[in-house]
Design a protein around this motif. Sequence first.
Motif, PDB file in Angstrom:
ATOM      1  N   TYR A 298      25.383   4.465  93.149  1.00  0.00           N
ATOM      2  CA  TYR A 298      23.998   3.886  93.414  1.00  0.00           C
ATOM      3  C   TYR A 298      24.145   2.459  94.206  1.00  0.00           C
ATOM      4  O   TYR A 298      23.092   2.389  94.913  1.00  0.00           O
TER       5      TYR A 298
ATOM      6  N   CYS B 287      23.453   6.388  98.431  1.00  0.00           N
ATOM      7  CA  CYS B 287      23.911   7.028  97.207  1.00  0.00           C
ATOM      8  C   CYS B 287      24.946   8.272  97.423  1.00  0.00           C
ATOM      9  O   CYS B 287      24.553   9.384  97.108  1.00  0.00           O
TER      10      CYS B 287
ATOM     11  N   TYR C 156      11.879   7.553  92.148  1.00  0.00           N
ATOM     12  CA  TYR C 156      12.914   7.439  90.658  1.00  0.00           C
ATOM     13  C   TYR C 156      13.781   6.521  91.274  1.00  0.00           C
ATOM     14  O   TYR C 156      14.167   5.737  90.392  1.00  0.00           O
ATOM     15  N   LEU C 157      14.525   6.815  92.108  1.00  0.00           N
ATOM     16  CA  LEU C 157      15.720   5.990  92.549  1.00  0.00           C
ATOM     17  C   LEU C 157      15.498   4.449  92.935  1.00  0.00           C
ATOM     18  O   LEU C 157      16.479   3.544  92.484  1.00  0.00           O
TER      19      LEU C 157
ATOM     20  N   ASN D 276      15.233   8.039  83.378  1.00  0.00           N
ATOM     21  CA  ASN D 276      16.041   9.404  83.741  1.00  0.00           C
ATOM     22  C   ASN D 276      14.553  10.359  84.091  1.00  0.00           C
ATOM     23  O   ASN D 276      13.416   9.901  84.071  1.00  0.00           O
TER      24      ASN D 276
ATOM     25  N   LYS E   9      20.259   7.225  85.034  1.00  0.00           N
ATOM     26  CA  LYS E   9      20.949   6.075  85.751  1.00  0.00           C
ATOM     27  C   LYS E   9      21.932   5.671  84.843  1.00  0.00           C
ATOM     28  O   LYS E   9      21.592   5.410  83.368  1.00  0.00           O
TER      29      LYS E   9
ATOM     30  N   THR F  69      24.562   2.242  83.911  1.00  0.00           N
ATOM     31  CA  THR F  69      24.508   0.647  84.032  1.00  0.00           C
ATOM     32  C   THR F  69      25.935   0.431  83.541  1.00  0.00           C
ATOM     33  O   THR F  69      26.583   0.769  82.610  1.00  0.00           O
TER      34      THR F  69
ATOM     35  N   VAL G 100      22.159  -1.081  87.436  1.00  0.00           N
ATOM     36  CA  VAL G 100      22.550   0.359  87.584  1.00  0.00           C
ATOM     37  C   VAL G 100      23.737   0.398  88.753  1.00  0.00           C
ATOM     38  O   VAL G 100      23.682  -0.138  89.691  1.00  0.00           O
ATOM     39  N   ARG G 101      24.771   1.284  88.263  1.00  0.00           N
ATOM     40  CA  ARG G 101      25.850   1.386  89.211  1.00  0.00           C
ATOM     41  C   ARG G 101      26.018   2.858  89.797  1.00  0.00           C
ATOM     42  O   ARG G 101      26.315   3.096  90.639  1.00  0.00           O
TER      43      ARG G 101
ATOM     44  N   VAL H 123      24.759   7.197  89.463  1.00  0.00           N
ATOM     45  CA  VAL H 123      23.568   8.375  88.823  1.00  0.00           C
ATOM     46  C   VAL H 123      24.183   9.511  88.669  1.00  0.00           C
ATOM     47  O   VAL H 123      24.812  10.152  89.357  1.00  0.00           O
TER      48      VAL H 123
END
Length: 180
Positions: A30, A35, A79-80, A87, A110, A112, A117-118, A120
């Motif tokens: 993310y 991504c 969403y992202l 989710n 997601k 974290t 958030v790191r 997906v």
Amino acid sequence: MKAHFDGNDFPDGLKSLFESSRVSLSIADYTAPDCPLVGVNDMFCEMSGYEAGDALGRNCRFLQPEGGAGPVRQRMREYLAEDGPGNAKFVVPNVRRDGSQFLNLLYMAKLTRDGKVRLVLGSQFAIDENTGERAGVYDLALQSDLRQLNLLTADDNWALLGSYDALASSHSIIAQAKLD
């Protein structure tokens, strides 16, 4: 089964989950531009027809047909772009390496670390004429994998954001896709 990761900074629990899951799994960075996929399992490779080396480092859009996936692509972007937990599920047109097309029931969650958030997590399920028979098995396997992921990554300060509520609608999404 094998898990394929781009780099070594993934928790052992995540690697173990990818190796043992009977569900197609992918993971995207993310924090990196666009991504890119940084992990896939053998089930992902089997479903898509692509080798791990063909997928890692690329945005999963490479699975979409020429011309894109249509309006669902914008919903995925929204969403992202949303801050914080969440989710979501999407039905996305995809194309396998051999050119055959399928509908992909995509669940994204997601992950974290330290409150940010790191990653997906993506879970993919090919919708086809036999989907109804396998949908319940898929949901159970995915629920088990997500619970296991929470347990296995807790010691490394990773957290799965979202809930299992998104899983409850799988059958209705599949049924609607069959009607459309």
